[in-house]
Write an enzyme that holds these catalytic residues in place. Structure first.
Site, mmCIF file in Angstrom:
data_model
loop_
_atom_site.group_PDB
_atom_site.id
_atom_site.type_symbol
_atom_site.label_atom_id
_atom_site.label_comp_id
_atom_site.label_asym_id
_atom_site.label_seq_id
_atom_site.Cartn_x
_atom_site.Cartn_y
_atom_site.Cartn_z
ATOM 1 N N SER A 1 0.829 -1.215 0.000
ATOM 2 C CA SER A 1 0.000 0.000 0.000
ATOM 3 C C SER A 1 0.856 1.254 0.000
ATOM 4 O O SER A 1 1.996 1.251 0.457
ATOM 5 C CB SER A 1 -0.897 0.025 1.239
ATOM 6 O OG SER A 1 -1.605 -1.177 1.373
HETATM 7 N N1 SAH Z 1 -0.345 -5.375 3.955
HETATM 8 C C1 SAH Z 1 0.479 -5.662 2.803
HETATM 9 C C2 SAH Z 1 -0.154 -5.274 1.480
HETATM 10 C C3 SAH Z 1 -1.410 -5.991 1.244
HETATM 11 S S1 SAH Z 1 -1.805 -6.316 -0.454
HETATM 12 C C4 SAH Z 1 1.857 -5.036 2.924
HETATM 13 O O1 SAH Z 1 2.121 -4.337 3.908
HETATM 14 O O2 SAH Z 1 2.684 -5.269 2.032
HETATM 15 C C5 SAH Z 1 -3.146 -7.406 -0.126
HETATM 16 C C6 SAH Z 1 -2.714 -8.815 0.180
HETATM 17 O O3 SAH Z 1 -3.869 -9.527 0.589
HETATM 18 C C7 SAH Z 1 -2.152 -9.554 -1.025
HETATM 19 O O4 SAH Z 1 -0.895 -10.057 -0.735
HETATM 20 C C8 SAH Z 1 -3.169 -10.685 -1.244
HETATM 21 O O5 SAH Z 1 -2.600 -11.878 -1.727
HETATM 22 C C9 SAH Z 1 -3.732 -10.856 0.153
HETATM 23 N N2 SAH Z 1 -5.033 -11.507 0.242
HETATM 24 C C10 SAH Z 1 -6.112 -11.376 -0.566
HETATM 25 N N3 SAH Z 1 -7.124 -12.152 -0.116
HETATM 26 C C11 SAH Z 1 -6.668 -12.782 0.998
HETATM 27 C C12 SAH Z 1 -7.248 -13.715 1.918
HETATM 28 N N4 SAH Z 1 -8.507 -14.172 1.793
HETATM 29 N N5 SAH Z 1 -6.498 -14.146 2.947
HETATM 30 C C13 SAH Z 1 -5.220 -13.713 3.113
HETATM 31 N N6 SAH Z 1 -4.619 -12.842 2.272
HETATM 32 C C14 SAH Z 1 -5.342 -12.374 1.237
#
Ligand code: SAH
Length: 217
Positions: free
Chosen positions: A64
């Protein structure tokens, strides 16, 4: 080529992108000043790590924008005795930030390679109190519940019921909620006899995929 002075870039990021836009919590500002964001993005993007935007982290996912991560962190109101759950580990950056502001952080990622890279990175950088987990976080992490705070870092069609059930009384959940393209930050606080919902800023996140998220990639 000369390596940029990442410490200076990080200070400028905190001043210009966070403090000037209303991130005022001293603990939150200190955490963003401390975590080396350039070590959480792919090597190709390292020199852009402190820019005012999300960046690719592989597997079509993104870390993000610093401001959005800080806004969510500030809204969650973490405190040193808290037990937190993050859904969407991605690079591990947000988990690292939260670990500096709370006692325990569980963080769930559904993509194998991101889970492995983030786990390795967080260990190598010496972050403590973080438990990375692989799986569908849309149903939370039952065996670690209840939580003082839950932060969802992927966009959901609605707040997953399973996550509300894993929130302590007085606990808060922050999540982007909306359609696939546009969401708003939502904050839910659990009270003795129900939930209080607040709407925050518009935002755009990759989708939360899973049993209580979007069904199609
Ligand atoms: N917080 C992260 C960025 C998040 S991007 C950072 O600091 O880098 C969103 C993430 O959510 C992605 O890696 C995606 O694979 C994950 N995601 C999406 N659906 C999900 C689920 N049901 N359970 C766990 N992770 C999930």
């Amino acid at each position: 080529m000369h390596e940029p002075d990442y410490d200076s870039l990080r200070k400028i990021m905190v001043e210009e992108q966070l403090r000037k836009r209303g991130i005022t919590d001293p603990g939150v500002l200190a955490a963003f000043l401390s975590v080396p964001r350039h070590l959480f993005v792919d090597a190709d993007w390292k020199t852009q790590a402190y820019e005012d935007r999300p960046l690719p982290i592989g597997a079509e996912q993104t870390i993000s924008q610093p401001y959005m991560a800080a806004l969510m962190t500030q809204w969650l109101c973490p405190s040193p005795e808290h037990r937190l759950l993050e859904i969407g580990t991605g690079s591990g950056y947000q988990a690292a930030v939260l670990s500096l502001l709370a006692h325990t952080v569980f963080t769930v990622e559904r993509i194998d390679v991101l889970y492995h890279n983030a786990s390795k990175r967080l260990t190598e950088l010496g972050y403590r109190g973080i438990t990375p987990l692989l799986g569908d976080g849309s149903t939370g992490h039952e065996s670690g519940a209840l939580y003082d705070g839950i932060l969802v870092t992927a966009g959901a069609p609605e707040i997953p019921e399973a996550l509300l059930a894993q929130l302590k009384e007085g606990g808060m959940l922050v999540a982007p909620v909306g359609d696939r393209q546009h969401q708003r930050l939502i904050r839910i606080r659990r009270h003795r006899n129900g939930f209080h919902r607040e709407e925050g800023t518009p935002c755009r996140f990759v989708p939360l995929l899973g049993a209580q998220g979007w069904q199609q990639p």
